[in-house]
Design an enzyme around this catalytic site. Structure first.
Site, PDB file in Angstrom:
ATOM      1  N   THR A  25       0.842  -1.202   0.000  1.00  0.00           N
ATOM      2  CA  THR A  25       0.000   0.000   0.000  1.00  0.00           C
ATOM      3  C   THR A  25       0.877   1.251   0.000  1.00  0.00           C
ATOM      4  O   THR A  25       1.786   1.371   0.812  1.00  0.00           O
ATOM      5  CB  THR A  25      -0.926  -0.049   1.228  1.00  0.00           C
ATOM      6  OG1 THR A  25      -1.879  -1.081   0.993  1.00  0.00           O
ATOM      7  CG2 THR A  25      -1.661   1.267   1.458  1.00  0.00           C
ATOM      8  N   GLN A  97      -4.555  -6.829  -6.716  1.00  0.00           N
ATOM      9  CA  GLN A  97      -5.113  -7.391  -5.486  1.00  0.00           C
ATOM     10  C   GLN A  97      -6.480  -6.763  -5.213  1.00  0.00           C
ATOM     11  O   GLN A  97      -6.600  -5.540  -5.052  1.00  0.00           O
ATOM     12  CB  GLN A  97      -4.168  -7.147  -4.312  1.00  0.00           C
ATOM     13  CG  GLN A  97      -4.564  -8.029  -3.128  1.00  0.00           C
ATOM     14  CD  GLN A  97      -3.856  -7.685  -1.853  1.00  0.00           C
ATOM     15  OE1 GLN A  97      -3.749  -6.525  -1.488  1.00  0.00           O
ATOM     16  NE2 GLN A  97      -3.398  -8.695  -1.137  1.00  0.00           N
ATOM     17  N   HIS A 178      -7.748 -10.580  -1.859  1.00  0.00           N
ATOM     18  CA  HIS A 178      -7.151 -10.244  -0.551  1.00  0.00           C
ATOM     19  C   HIS A 178      -8.057 -10.798   0.550  1.00  0.00           C
ATOM     20  O   HIS A 178      -9.076 -10.198   0.888  1.00  0.00           O
ATOM     21  CB  HIS A 178      -7.015  -8.727  -0.433  1.00  0.00           C
ATOM     22  CG  HIS A 178      -6.138  -8.271   0.698  1.00  0.00           C
ATOM     23  ND1 HIS A 178      -5.707  -9.100   1.709  1.00  0.00           N
ATOM     24  CD2 HIS A 178      -5.584  -7.047   0.964  1.00  0.00           C
ATOM     25  CE1 HIS A 178      -4.946  -8.411   2.552  1.00  0.00           C
ATOM     26  NE2 HIS A 178      -4.856  -7.161   2.114  1.00  0.00           N
ATOM     27  N   ASN A 181      -5.011 -10.266   6.485  1.00  0.00           N
ATOM     28  CA  ASN A 181      -4.739  -9.017   7.221  1.00  0.00           C
ATOM     29  C   ASN A 181      -5.944  -8.324   7.833  1.00  0.00           C
ATOM     30  O   ASN A 181      -5.947  -7.101   8.014  1.00  0.00           O
ATOM     31  CB  ASN A 181      -3.963  -8.042   6.325  1.00  0.00           C
ATOM     32  CG  ASN A 181      -2.572  -8.560   6.042  1.00  0.00           C
ATOM     33  OD1 ASN A 181      -2.102  -9.478   6.709  1.00  0.00           O
ATOM     34  ND2 ASN A 181      -1.901  -7.999   5.053  1.00  0.00           N
ATOM     35  N   TYR A 183      -9.074  -7.824   6.807  1.00  0.00           N
ATOM     36  CA  TYR A 183     -10.070  -7.098   6.010  1.00  0.00           C
ATOM     37  C   TYR A 183     -11.332  -7.953   5.859  1.00  0.00           C
ATOM     38  O   TYR A 183     -11.471  -8.983   6.508  1.00  0.00           O
ATOM     39  CB  TYR A 183      -9.437  -6.655   4.687  1.00  0.00           C
ATOM     40  CG  TYR A 183      -8.294  -5.696   4.941  1.00  0.00           C
ATOM     41  CD1 TYR A 183      -8.543  -4.441   5.503  1.00  0.00           C
ATOM     42  CD2 TYR A 183      -6.973  -6.067   4.710  1.00  0.00           C
ATOM     43  CE1 TYR A 183      -7.502  -3.567   5.799  1.00  0.00           C
ATOM     44  CE2 TYR A 183      -5.926  -5.195   5.007  1.00  0.00           C
ATOM     45  CZ  TYR A 183      -6.201  -3.948   5.550  1.00  0.00           C
ATOM     46  OH  TYR A 183      -5.182  -3.080   5.866  1.00  0.00           O
ATOM     47  N   ARG A 230      -4.743 -14.547  -1.208  1.00  0.00           N
ATOM     48  CA  ARG A 230      -3.781 -14.312  -0.115  1.00  0.00           C
ATOM     49  C   ARG A 230      -4.461 -14.530   1.227  1.00  0.00           C
ATOM     50  O   ARG A 230      -5.550 -13.986   1.477  1.00  0.00           O
ATOM     51  CB  ARG A 230      -3.229 -12.892  -0.180  1.00  0.00           C
ATOM     52  CG  ARG A 230      -2.015 -12.682   0.707  1.00  0.00           C
ATOM     53  CD  ARG A 230      -1.454 -11.288   0.583  1.00  0.00           C
ATOM     54  NE  ARG A 230      -0.012 -11.285   0.832  1.00  0.00           N
ATOM     55  CZ  ARG A 230       0.661 -10.254   1.334  1.00  0.00           C
ATOM     56  NH1 ARG A 230       0.041  -9.133   1.631  1.00  0.00           N
ATOM     57  NH2 ARG A 230       1.959 -10.325   1.538  1.00  0.00           N
ATOM     58  N   ASN A 238      -4.771  -5.587  12.086  1.00  0.00           N
ATOM     59  CA  ASN A 238      -6.116  -4.999  12.116  1.00  0.00           C
ATOM     60  C   ASN A 238      -7.047  -5.711  13.089  1.00  0.00           C
ATOM     61  O   ASN A 238      -8.224  -5.919  12.812  1.00  0.00           O
ATOM     62  CB  ASN A 238      -6.709  -4.951  10.699  1.00  0.00           C
ATOM     63  CG  ASN A 238      -5.949  -3.963   9.836  1.00  0.00           C
ATOM     64  OD1 ASN A 238      -5.752  -2.825  10.247  1.00  0.00           O
ATOM     65  ND2 ASN A 238      -5.492  -4.402   8.682  1.00  0.00           N
ATOM     66  N   GLY A 328       8.452  -7.812   0.097  1.00  0.00           N
ATOM     67  CA  GLY A 328       7.741  -6.547   0.202  1.00  0.00           C
ATOM     68  C   GLY A 328       8.672  -5.352   0.251  1.00  0.00           C
ATOM     69  O   GLY A 328       9.053  -4.801  -0.774  1.00  0.00           O
TER      70      GLY A 328
END
Ligand code: 8OZ
Length: 371
Positions: A25, A97, A178, A181, A183, A230, A238, A328
């Site tokens: 991001t 993504q 995605h 993480n 979301y 992923r 999060n 990354g």
């Protein structure tokens, strides 16, 4: 024995090597439109075997941070077309993504200033990123979400389908779902964020239902060979909480096997943090998780990520533990990371003050070897 620098057949897409640029991001897309410097940024990194774009919102509702890109306006898709053309002109391969943040958002970023949506009305103890009127950025607590009604879920699945189609039409080689993480999809998976009492909550089979509906819709639209996913089985990112990740993610792996996805991308440990992070009483068994996928007939490439250095990555590929390794932060500061790893050259350090927001500086001005 395979090396990081051998080509790889990703469900018919030939990758030049096993080194993948992880989704990162960067918050440089005002109005959700990737600007021309984004095409330069990805093209500079096109020697990666595969580029995975930064997380990209499937809908305005799926947006949770300032200036992240989307796939839901004509202008954004024109921006992405410039990116895919630039990457392909350099011989690279790129997937986008697909992202819905769920509760990890802020009323200021949502359509009509509404509350963000979530499986249950439980606020994440997490921060999102806003850009102030003077251009400065700030990390701000996420807003209290409202629980999605069951009749709203088909509309969100439809947003994923539409975004996947738009991505292919904009020239992407495929998409990555995605589901990591913390979301929206991950919020459904985990008991800490999903306290629904309908068919989408409670038992593992129910919590995984939304994920499989998304996978089914996307693969039906663009084909499983162009669809990867992923997952991050134990990350606390999060405010993700589930004290029994092993049976949950083995169920997910087994279910995914049936779809013939091109790849499964796993964040091992805490995203961007310790690889041995654990939720619950026992360490997560990644080999058993992979075996659950293979035993159920899953043929997709196995992509691993999180803090790998060159030797660990080479070892993972040589041993067959992984087919592909995603890097990354080192791709932020080393556009020619593949060549640097090949030569054993030193790496540029990345400047975290320019990760999120801003313009060309810290984005397209990192030096290559000899340049
Ligand atoms: C860092 C900052 C904002 C978003 C993720 C999309 O963790 C992200 C993200 C990372 O997957």
């Amino acid at each position: 024995m395979s090396t990081l620098f051998d080509p790889f057949d990703l469900a018919g897409l030939t990758l030049a090597n096993r080194i993948v640029m992880a989704p990162l991001t960067r918050n440089r897309s005002p109005r959700a439109v990737p600007p021309p410097i984004t095409a330069t940024y990805y093209a500079q990194r096109a020697s990666a075997g595969l580029l995975i774009t930064e997380a990209t919102a499937i809908s305005h509702q799926g947006q949770g941070y300032a200036d992240v890109p989307g796939l839901y306006t004509a202008e954004a898709l024109t921006g992405w077309r410039a990116v895919t053309d630039a990457v392909h002109a350099r011989g690279g391969k790129i997937v986008v993504q697909l992202w819905h943040v769920g509760r990890v958002s802020h009323t200021l970023l949502q359509p009509g200033g509404q509350a963000p949506v979530a499986p249950s009305a439980i606020q994440a103890k997490a921060k999102t990123y806003l850009i102030n009127a003077d251009g400065s950025g700030s990390f701000t607590a996420t807003s209290h979400p409202r629980a999605l009604s069951i009749d709203e879920l088909p509309g969100i699945v439809e947003d994923y389908r539409r975004a996947a189609r738009a991505a292919i039409d904009a020239g992407f080689d495929g998409v990555e779902i995605h589901a990591a993480n913390g979301y929206l999809i991950d919020q459904f998976l985990r008991s800490g964020s999903n306290q629904r009492t309908d068919a989408y909550g409670g038992a593992i089979e129910n919590r995984a239902r939304f994920l499989f509906e998304v996978v089914a819709a996307i693969t039906a639209e663009i084909g499983a060979a162009r669809t990867g996913i992923r997952l991050s089985p134990v990350t606390p990112a999060n405010d993700s909480v589930d004290t029994e990740p092993q049976p949950l993610f083995e169920h997910v792996a087994q279910g995914l096997a049936a779809y013939g996805l091109s790849y499964v991308h796993i964040i091992e440990g805490a995203t961007g943090g310790p690889r041995d992070y654990q939720q619950g009483d026992t360490p997560f068994d990644y080999a058993a998780f992979k075996q659950a996928y293979r035993q159920a007939g899953g043929l997709g490439a196995w992509m691993v990520n999180n803090g790998y250095d060159k030797d660990q990555a080479a070892q993972a590929v040589a041993s067959g533990a992984a087919d592909l390794v995603a890097f990354g932060k080192s791709f932020i500061s080393n556009p020619d990371l593949v060549e640097r790893l090949r030569q054993g050259a030193g790496l540029n350090a990345s400047d975290s003050s320019t990760y999120y927001g801003g313009g060309a500086h810290g984005y397209i001005d990192y030096p290559t070897l000899g340049g």
